[in-house]
Enzyme design. Structure first.
Site, PDB file in Angstrom:
ATOM      1  N   PHE A 272     -10.285  21.292 -23.636  1.00 16.48           N
ATOM      2  CA  PHE A 272     -10.799  19.938 -23.660  1.00 16.48           C
ATOM      3  C   PHE A 272     -12.002  19.915 -22.725  1.00 16.48           C
ATOM      4  CE2 PHE A 272     -10.773  15.399 -22.306  1.00 16.48           C
ATOM      5  CZ  PHE A 272     -11.115  14.873 -23.539  1.00 16.48           C
ATOM      6  N   THR A 273     -12.938  19.014 -22.979  1.00 15.71           N
ATOM      7  CA  THR A 273     -14.227  19.050 -22.288  1.00 15.71           C
ATOM      8  C   THR A 273     -14.085  19.012 -20.767  1.00 15.71           C
ATOM      9  OG1 THR A 273     -14.319  16.661 -22.671  1.00 15.71           O
ATOM     10  CG2 THR A 273     -15.537  18.064 -24.195  1.00 15.71           C
TER      11      THR A 273
ATOM     12  N   ARG B 120     -17.530  15.195 -31.729  1.00 17.06           N
ATOM     13  CA  ARG B 120     -16.728  16.283 -31.158  1.00 17.06           C
ATOM     14  C   ARG B 120     -17.214  17.583 -31.781  1.00 17.06           C
ATOM     15  NH1 ARG B 120     -14.015  14.732 -26.580  1.00 17.06           N
ATOM     16  NH2 ARG B 120     -16.276  14.891 -26.344  1.00 17.06           N
TER      17      ARG B 120
ATOM     18  N   LYS C 125      -3.713   7.293 -22.338  1.00 19.21           N
ATOM     19  CA  LYS C 125      -3.222   7.663 -23.662  1.00 19.21           C
ATOM     20  C   LYS C 125      -1.697   7.541 -23.679  1.00 19.21           C
ATOM     21  CE  LYS C 125      -7.056  10.930 -24.355  1.00 19.21           C
ATOM     22  NZ  LYS C 125      -7.670  10.438 -25.598  1.00 19.21           N
TER      23      LYS C 125
ATOM     24  N   TYR D 149       0.835  -1.203   0.000  1.00 18.45           N
ATOM     25  CA  TYR D 149       0.000   0.000   0.000  1.00 18.45           C
ATOM     26  C   TYR D 149       0.870   1.253   0.000  1.00 18.45           C
ATOM     27  CZ  TYR D 149      -3.623   3.353   1.262  1.00 18.45           C
ATOM     28  OH  TYR D 149      -4.481   4.438   1.271  1.00 18.45           O
TER      29      TYR D 149
ATOM     30  N   ASP E 169      -0.659  19.852 -20.941  1.00 24.23           N
ATOM     31  CA  ASP E 169      -1.407  18.600 -20.969  1.00 24.23           C
ATOM     32  C   ASP E 169      -0.709  17.709 -21.993  1.00 24.23           C
ATOM     33  OD1 ASP E 169      -3.097  16.470 -21.434  1.00 24.23           O
ATOM     34  OD2 ASP E 169      -4.924  17.665 -21.494  1.00 24.23           O
TER      35      ASP E 169
ATOM     36  N   PHE F 140     -22.637  14.917 -23.254  1.00 25.49           N
ATOM     37  CA  PHE F 140     -22.280  14.010 -24.338  1.00 25.49           C
ATOM     38  C   PHE F 140     -21.963  12.609 -23.838  1.00 25.49           C
ATOM     39  CE2 PHE F 140     -18.310  15.884 -22.928  1.00 25.49           C
ATOM     40  CZ  PHE F 140     -17.419  14.822 -22.940  1.00 25.49           C
TER      41      PHE F 140
END
Length: 481
Positions: free
Chosen positions: A131-132, A388, A265, A79, A222, A454
């Protein structure tokens, strides 16, 4: 090195071999019509068993390497104080050259922490494009987003190599108008997701760094789509042509105060992380990791995923690995252009982006044309793409619509997942759909969530256009799936 075919073909050559496979099924078109209706014409709500090619996203669905899978078997599941985390932290420091590291369960967790620490009511976050989830976190904490990309970033047809770059003149004007104290931070997104996966240049980042230094601003990157961006830096930016991928990465990192990413990603695993140059800022963010994510040596990630991510980040420094996605996307874009299908050019990262405003000019933005095309493509092919466009926006406080600058259907290209024959199938069905585009109509909300609609909103088709589309498919393809 470039591989040339004696016969003159220009197709991407995979620098990997397939060793584990997953069975796919392609349902008849009648079943696809039923499936998309049950999903409320929202491709996020489709069941995977009904999907043939899943091009919804590259998030968490990239193929792992044999080295990544092997690494998962040696994970230390302690842990606290895990040796697995030690290896991850060392690799992060090696690649990015930034000492302070915080693990998170994925990219939007990084956004939550950044927004809570840096965004105050009334502050502004300038960025090349939003970005959303990034925008949602900033707004939730009382801030506002200012998109300051170049005007040409929104040109759907272009040869400009770095359409994701920030307009430095707009950044300077924003600081002059509002004052540096009103700027929460300056954000750049590698491979701007919502405008076609368009990359950013190191030259532009240097200009941003100079403005941030002059005004004492925090520069945040990002890096979720950094792998694709590195390929474009290597192949499109003159100053990078003789540099290794590791050297390009370090040049980018050296310009940033904070780097965060989704490991769903970057690294082809599942998780996320924040790299922080300032110890003071690190300590402010650190308190939120145990609160929202988990202990500091796992941050909500499985230790097996951390081991896979450590190897995946190392493999991202391999030019053969990072080239596969962009080359497949470029092939798909070029083939669609040959057929007259409107797509975003030049080809970017993440996926192929269809320009729906030109594909369906008869469908008004009020009827969510990109969402309609996503439904139509699933019906025609069993391919799941992602809207998009305006459906991905959020309404104004007065209830009025925010219409997107672009209406795109994004067809993501998860890394090392699809074969070239599957990509050719997608091209063929998109070509057929374009020839029959007049049959496609719009959508209307029947269940509309207030935030991130969305993801789980539901819509109905305007009229019976889906049945007409399916009937035309049967006329043209007979009993074909």
């Amino acid at each position: 090195m470039v591989v040339k075919f004696f016969g003159g073909d220009t197709v991407p050559l995979e620098m990997h071999k397939v060793r584990v496979v997953q069975k796919l099924t392609l349902a008849p078109i009648e079943d696809r019509v039923k499936a998309v209706a049950e999903a409320g014409n929202n491709t996020f709500l489709l069941l995977n068993r009904d999907v043939f090619m899943d091009m919804l996203t590259d998030s968490g669905v990239n193929a792992m390497s044999d080295r990544q899978v092997a690494a998962m078997m040696v994970a230390d599941d302690s842990y606290a104080g895990s040796a697995t985390y030690e290896r991850f932290e060392a690799k992060m420091r090696e690649i990015f050259g930034i000492h302070w590291i915080l693990p998170t369960h994925q990219g939007r967790a990084c956004e939550n922490i950044l927004a809570q620490v840096l965004v105050k009511p009334g502050t502004i976050v300038p960025m090349n494009y939003h970005f959303t989830t990034t925008k949602a976190h900033i707004v939730l904490n009382g801030g506002a987003v200012e998109e300051i990309c170049h005007d040409h970033a929104l040109e759907v047809t272009s040869t400009r190599p770095f359409k994701g770059d920030m307009d430095i003149g707009k950044l300077k004007a924003l600081v002059a108008t509002h004052g540096a104290d009103k700027i929460a931070f300056v954000r750049m997104e590698a491979g701007t997701n919502l405008i076609g996966g368009q990359p950013i240049s190191i030259a532009n980042m240097r200009e941003i760094r100079a403005v941030c230094d002059k005004h004492g601003l925090t520069f945040v990157l990002d890096a979720s789509l950094l792998a694709d961006n590195l390929w474009f830096n290597k192949t499109r930016e003159e100053s990078c042509k003789d540099l290794s991928i590791a050297e390009i990465t370090r040049q980018i990192a050296d310009l940033c105060d904070v780097i965060y990413f989704s490991a769903r990603k970057l690294g082809c695993a599942r998780g996320g992380a924040i790299c922080i140059r300032s110890e003071e800022l690190y300590r402010k963010m650190r308190v939120l990791v145990p609160l929202y994510e988990g202990f500091l040596t796992y941050g909500g990630m499985s230790v097996r995923e951390i081991e896979a991510l450590t190897v995946g980040l190392d493999e991202t420094m391999d030019v053969d690995m990072i080239s596969q996605g962009p080359l497949f996307i470029e092939y798909m874009v070029n083939e669609l252009v040959k057929r007259g299908v409107p797509v975003i050019t030049p080809a970017g990262g993440l996926g192929c982006h269809i320009d729906v405003m030109r594909f369906l000019p008869h469908v008004p933005q009020s009827q969510y044309p990109a969402g309609a095309l996503a439904s139509a493509l699933f019906i025609a092919s069993g391919i799941r793409g992602m809207e998009r466009g305006s459906l991905s926006e959020q309404r104004n406080p007065d209830g009025s619509e925010v219409y997107s600058n672009m209406e795109l259907l994004r067809l993501a290209m998860p890394r090392r997942v699809f074969t070239l024959s599957q990509v050719k199938y997608a091209i063929d069905r998109i070509d057929w759909l374009y020839q029959n585009r007049d049959l496609v109509g719009g959508l209307v909300f029947v269940e509309e969530p207030e935030i991130l609609r969305f993801f789980y909103g539901r819509l109905d088709p305007v009229g019976d256009w889906q049945q007409k589309l399916a009937a035309k498919f049967r006329v043209d393809f007979g009993d074909s799936l």
